[in-house]
Design a protein around this motif. Structure first.
Motif, PDB file in Angstrom:
ATOM      1  N   LYS A  62       2.180   6.738  -6.901  1.00 42.14           N
ATOM      2  CA  LYS A  62       1.124   7.679  -7.257  1.00 42.14           C
ATOM      3  C   LYS A  62       1.541   9.114  -6.932  1.00 42.14           C
ATOM      4  O   LYS A  62       1.155  10.046  -7.626  1.00 42.14           O
ATOM      5  CB  LYS A  62      -0.146   7.299  -6.491  1.00 42.14           C
ATOM      6  N   SER A  63       2.365   9.290  -5.907  1.00 42.24           N
ATOM      7  CA  SER A  63       2.700  10.630  -5.403  1.00 42.24           C
ATOM      8  C   SER A  63       4.085  11.121  -5.803  1.00 42.24           C
ATOM      9  O   SER A  63       4.511  12.192  -5.360  1.00 42.24           O
ATOM     10  CB  SER A  63       2.605  10.619  -3.873  1.00 42.24           C
ATOM     11  N   ASP A  74       2.923  12.309   3.035  1.00 40.75           N
ATOM     12  CA  ASP A  74       1.527  12.361   2.612  1.00 40.75           C
ATOM     13  C   ASP A  74       0.887  13.713   2.882  1.00 40.75           C
ATOM     14  O   ASP A  74      -0.249  13.961   2.487  1.00 40.75           O
ATOM     15  CB  ASP A  74       0.717  11.254   3.291  1.00 40.75           C
ATOM     16  N   PHE A  81       1.242   4.142  -2.926  1.00 39.68           N
ATOM     17  CA  PHE A  81       1.120   5.561  -2.615  1.00 39.68           C
ATOM     18  C   PHE A  81       2.355   6.317  -3.110  1.00 39.68           C
ATOM     19  O   PHE A  81       2.241   7.408  -3.667  1.00 39.68           O
ATOM     20  CB  PHE A  81       0.924   5.781  -1.114  1.00 39.68           C
ATOM     21  N   GLU A  88       0.838  -1.203   0.000  1.00 43.69           N
ATOM     22  CA  GLU A  88       0.000   0.000   0.000  1.00 43.69           C
ATOM     23  C   GLU A  88       0.873   1.254   0.000  1.00 43.69           C
ATOM     24  O   GLU A  88       0.599   2.209  -0.727  1.00 43.69           O
ATOM     25  CB  GLU A  88      -0.921   0.008   1.224  1.00 43.69           C
ATOM     26  N   GLU A  89       1.925   1.236   0.807  1.00 45.32           N
ATOM     27  CA  GLU A  89       2.826   2.382   0.869  1.00 45.32           C
ATOM     28  C   GLU A  89       3.561   2.572  -0.460  1.00 45.32           C
ATOM     29  O   GLU A  89       3.721   3.696  -0.938  1.00 45.32           O
ATOM     30  CB  GLU A  89       3.831   2.185   2.007  1.00 45.32           C
ATOM     31  N   TYR A  90       3.977   1.466  -1.063  1.00 42.30           N
ATOM     32  CA  TYR A  90       4.682   1.529  -2.346  1.00 42.30           C
ATOM     33  C   TYR A  90       3.759   2.091  -3.435  1.00 42.30           C
ATOM     34  O   TYR A  90       4.168   2.928  -4.237  1.00 42.30           O
ATOM     35  CB  TYR A  90       5.201   0.144  -2.725  1.00 42.30           C
TER      36      TYR A  90
END
Length: 192
Positions: free
Chosen positions: A76-77, A181, A73, A69-71
């Motif tokens: 995407k960011s 984030d 994100f 999930e962090e990867y």
């Protein structure tokens, strides 16, 4: 680094009871985070001092779920990371016993410049403090044009150090006390 290495490196940080020193010790023997997970059933025989308890901690699908999930994100960011065994990881930081095993960043960064200045100060900067900050960095640019300025993104001297760095065409890095984030304080988003 492969995607598997990065996700495995992040997953190591999500294992309850496994700290940065433990991660560093495992990496010193096995070389990569993915290799640690791939050989977790053999750890007690190949890593000095490794216990069955530690090897069982590594059987943690939840850590991989969070890491993936962090990867996602990150991708995407526009966030990237250095794992501690990456050649671009800050070499001076790597020397610390408790150096983070994963260092997240956004933007273009060379954390291994020969000269690095850290500038911190009061959150209630005076006009005189702001002027000194700007003048100091202007003089630094003349003497050491390839210096990296490091500060927080906090109110006061921290943000003025970044702004003066940018005004003087110096590289600058903000070390955040939170994840990528969000930008805090939000008033510093434009500078960030």
């Amino acid at each position: 680094m492969t995607d598997e290495d990065i996700i495995s490196g992040i997953a190591l940080t999500k294992i309850p009871g496994l700290g940065v020193i433990g991660i560093k010790n495992l990496l010193s023997v096995l070389g990569s985070a993915s290799e640690i997970f791939n050989r977790r059933n053999e750890l007690t025989s190949i890593v000095p001092g490794c216990t069955e308890r530690l090897a069982k901690l590594l059987d943690c699908p939840e850590a991989f779920k969070k890491a993936e999930e962090e990867y996602f994100f990150m991708q995407k960011s526009g966030i990237k990371c250095f794992l501690i065994n990456d050649p671009n990881y800050p070499s001076r930081l790597r020397e610390c016993d408790d150096a983070p095993s994963v260092l997240f960043f956004k933007g273009n960064v060379d954390l291994n410049k020969l000269r690095v200045f850290s500038m911190i100060g009061t959150r209630n900067a005076t006009e005189y403090g702001k002027e000194i900050c700007n003048r100091f960095l202007g003089e630094i640019r003349e003497m050491l044009p390839d210096v990296l300025i490091v500060s927080g993104l906090a109110y006061g001297i921290d943000i003025y150090a970044h702004r003066a760095s940018l005004d003087n065409h110096l590289s600058t890095v903000a070390v955040l006390a939170h994840g990528l984030d969000r930008i805090y304080p939000a008033a510093h988003r434009k500078t960030a």
